[in-house]
Design an enzyme around this catalytic site. Structure first.
Site, short mmCIF file in Angstrom:
data_model
loop_
_atom_site.label_atom_id
_atom_site.label_comp_id
_atom_site.label_asym_id
_atom_site.label_seq_id
_atom_site.Cartn_x
_atom_site.Cartn_y
_atom_site.Cartn_z
N LYS A 225 0.84 -1.20 0.00
CA LYS A 225 0.00 0.00 0.00
C LYS A 225 0.87 1.25 0.00
CE LYS A 225 -4.03 -1.80 2.51
NZ LYS A 225 -5.02 -1.53 1.44
N ARG B 48 -10.49 -11.45 1.53
CA ARG B 48 -11.29 -12.53 0.94
C ARG B 48 -10.55 -13.86 0.98
NH1 ARG B 48 -11.62 -9.19 -4.56
NH2 ARG B 48 -11.41 -7.52 -3.03
N1 BES Z 1 -8.29 -3.67 4.16
C1 BES Z 1 -8.41 -3.27 2.81
C2 BES Z 1 -9.71 -2.53 2.52
C3 BES Z 1 -9.83 -1.14 3.10
C4 BES Z 1 -9.41 -0.05 2.38
C5 BES Z 1 -10.42 -0.95 4.33
C6 BES Z 1 -9.55 1.23 2.91
C7 BES Z 1 -10.54 0.32 4.86
C8 BES Z 1 -10.12 1.41 4.14
C9 BES Z 1 -8.39 -4.49 1.90
O1 BES Z 1 -7.60 -5.54 2.34
C10 BES Z 1 -7.84 -4.03 0.59
O2 BES Z 1 -6.70 -3.66 0.56
N2 BES Z 1 -8.65 -4.09 -0.45
C11 BES Z 1 -8.24 -3.66 -1.74
C12 BES Z 1 -8.78 -4.65 -2.73
C13 BES Z 1 -8.29 -4.42 -4.13
C14 BES Z 1 -6.82 -4.73 -4.21
C15 BES Z 1 -9.07 -5.30 -5.07
C16 BES Z 1 -8.81 -2.27 -1.98
O3 BES Z 1 -9.96 -2.01 -1.59
O4 BES Z 1 -8.10 -1.45 -2.53
MN MN Z 2 -5.58 -5.33 1.74
#
Ligand code: BES
Ligand code: MN
Ligand code: ZN
Length: 519
Positions: A293, A367
């Protein structure tokens, strides 16, 4: 209706709550709290005080000391003709526009002022205010929840705590008619259980990732089990390997923290009765893994175990109320880190269900741990399964921070959860799970990819999960936008504990048997 009869001191709560009916001018308390509508219109209890004080309050309003604007307060000492040390007037805004949000804001203003002005106890007449379509039970539950939200502090990691000199210790809520007392007492218990659950969730979710590790979550689950007589089973890496939980283990590979698979069982129902299973995403820190990230706000990914915290807390709330239900909380707990043995984008793993997954993005890890947990829970022959997860940033874009995303393979279950959200003012909004979205998960190399591209990210994440929930009624709550706040008020919100707990209370009342909790 399910009857909860008990007086209980909740150690998780900041104050002691009680219910009363009686005239405001006769209350011997540090402070009586009544409302004033805009412009200068006394609420009924305020009028009673004014009569006892021979027009003292209305005279003050006439002179312009208070308009009744929402959020404004006026503290008065030793008002003639009344018994309390102080009277607190709380502005309510326009009477015709007084709704749920305004009611909650009035309670916040009252509790904050009481806590800052040095009376140990307060008697609130705000619970008598009419809120459109909301009965006394709703108003009492919300008053407890909002009072606790206002007083909650997370300062266990601060070396200097900003102590309140004489903090509020007792709150009494008033009902207008004696025949409302029973419903109000019941609501008081429910509100306290919900608030205790929210505080439990917040205390877990606010902890940093270096303290709240998968091992820490497992210890907390064991402690809950010991305190409430629950059965705890915690699986380690070897057991997960034997079960073939390879998508879960793929997420844990980059971290030095060992993964933990937590199962907590509450047996409040009959032996043989099918359990309600709650599954919570327990990523104790989500760096994204190799699909790292970006730096801004990455600290907030310590909240990525909010789903886990919420299901443990809801189970605790159910145990506190001794609900006549069988409930199982399941938490796959891992840390998502990059590292020499971390999963690479493109790696293919076989999930516990036998379906293969091409991990195209290691940041779509929620997931991956949930799908193995959802396969694992088949063995409980659940009545229904609800998973709770901070799953997608897309959900924050779609719904903001107001409602949680809800997706389900059963419309009856979805309806129940939407209703529970509305009743507990912890609302959710349903999104479609149409077949048509499934094709976005197509992979050239495995049964599916773990991402579905930019369009409808919340739906494709749920589509992924739906491939592992065919054997039971299932609903998914995406709490990415509702579980915590950013910025100046950064911290866990305790959501969706109210929704989940209210759902359980409603399910328990359908079972019909009476709770018999006592001190
Ligand atoms: N934990 C994150 C989702 C999230 C993002 C929660 C912002 C709270 C605030 C999750 O694991 C994630 O990183 N999801 C990705 C999925 C994508 C790579 C398909 C996302 O939402 O960017
Ligand atoms: Mn994630
Ligand atoms: Zn995540």
């Amino acid at each position: 209706m399910l009857k909860l009869r008990f007086s209980f001191i909740f150690k998780e709560l900041a104050v002691e709550f009680s219910i009363k009916s009686g005239s405001p001018e006769k209350q011997r308390t540090a402070c009586v709290v009544v409302g004033v509508f805009e412009s200068r219109k006394l609420s009924l209890p305020a009028e009673l005080l004014d009569n006892a004080a021979r027009g003292y309050l209305s005279e003050l309003l006439r002179r312009g000391d208070m308009e009744g604007k929402a959020g404004n307060t006026l503290l008065l000492h030793k008002v003639p003709g009344t018994e309390a040390d102080r009277i607190l007037l709380v502005g309510l805004g326009k009477e015709r526009e007084f709704r749920e949000k305004d009611y909650r804001a009035a309670i916040v203003a009252a509790v904050r002022t009481l806590n800052e002005t040095g009376g140990f106890d307060g008697t609130l007449y705000l619970t008598e205010l009419p809120v459109k379509k909301r009965d006394i039970a709703w108003r009492v539950r919300q008053a407890v929840i909002v009072a606790e939200e206002t007083l909650y502090r997370f300062d266990q990691m601060k070396s200097k705590k900003d102590d309140v000199r004489r903090p509020l210790r007792k709150l009494t809520f008033c009902v207008e008619r004696r025949n409302e007392l029973a419903a109000a007492e019941q609501a008081l218990v429910e509100g306290q259980a919900i608030a205790a659950g929210m505080n439990t969730m917040k205390n877990l979710a606010n902890l940093p990732g270096n303290i709240c590790t998968p091992t820490y979550l497992a210890e907390q689950a064991r402690a809950l089990a010991a305190e409430y007589g629950l059965a705890a089973e915690i699986l380690g890496r070897e057991e997960m390997e034997q079960l073939g939980m390879n998508t879960l283990l793929a997420v844990a590979r980059g971290s030095h923290q060992p993964p933990q698979f937590i199962v907590l069982k509450y047996q409040g129902g009959k032996a043989g009765e099918k359990p309600i299973v709650l599954v919570g995403k327990g990523v104790t820190f989500d760096t994204g893994g190799i699909s790292l990230k970006p730096p801004p706000e990455m600290d907030e990914m310590k909240f990525d175990m909010s789903g886990a915290a919420s299901v443990l807390a809801a189970l605790k709330a159910a145990a506190l109320m001794k609900l006549p239900l069988n409930i199982i909380a399941v938490v796959p707990a891992v840390e998502n880190m990059p590292g020499g043995s971390a999963t690479r984008p493109g790696d293919i793993v076989t999930s516990m269900s036998g379906q293969t997954v091409e991990i195209l993005n290691t940041d779509a890890e929620g997931r991956l741990i949930l799908c193995d947990a959802l396969t694992y829970v088949e063995r409980f022959e659940p009545d229904c399964v609800i998973d709770v997860a901070t799953l997608t940033g897309a959900c924050v874009i779609a719904l903001g921070h107001v409602v949680s995303g809800l997706l389900a393979n059963d419309d009856g279950l979805a309806r129940e959860l939407l209703d529970a959200g509305n009743a507990s003012w912890d609302r959710a909004w349903q999104m479609p799970l149409f077949e048509d979205y499934q094709e976005q998960l197509q992979s050239n190399f495995a049964d599916m990819g773990n991402i579905g591209g930019r369009p409808a990210g919340t739906i494709t994440a749920a589509c992924f999960l739906s491939r592992f929930t065919k054997k039971y009624e299932w609903a998914h709550l995406d709490i990415a936008g509702t579980a915590y706040k950013s910025g100046k008020d950064k911290g866990s919100t305790g959501r969706p504990v109210p929704l989940l707990t209210h759902f359980l209370i409603e399910r328990a009342s359908k079972v019909g048997a009476g709770g018999t909790a006592s001190k």
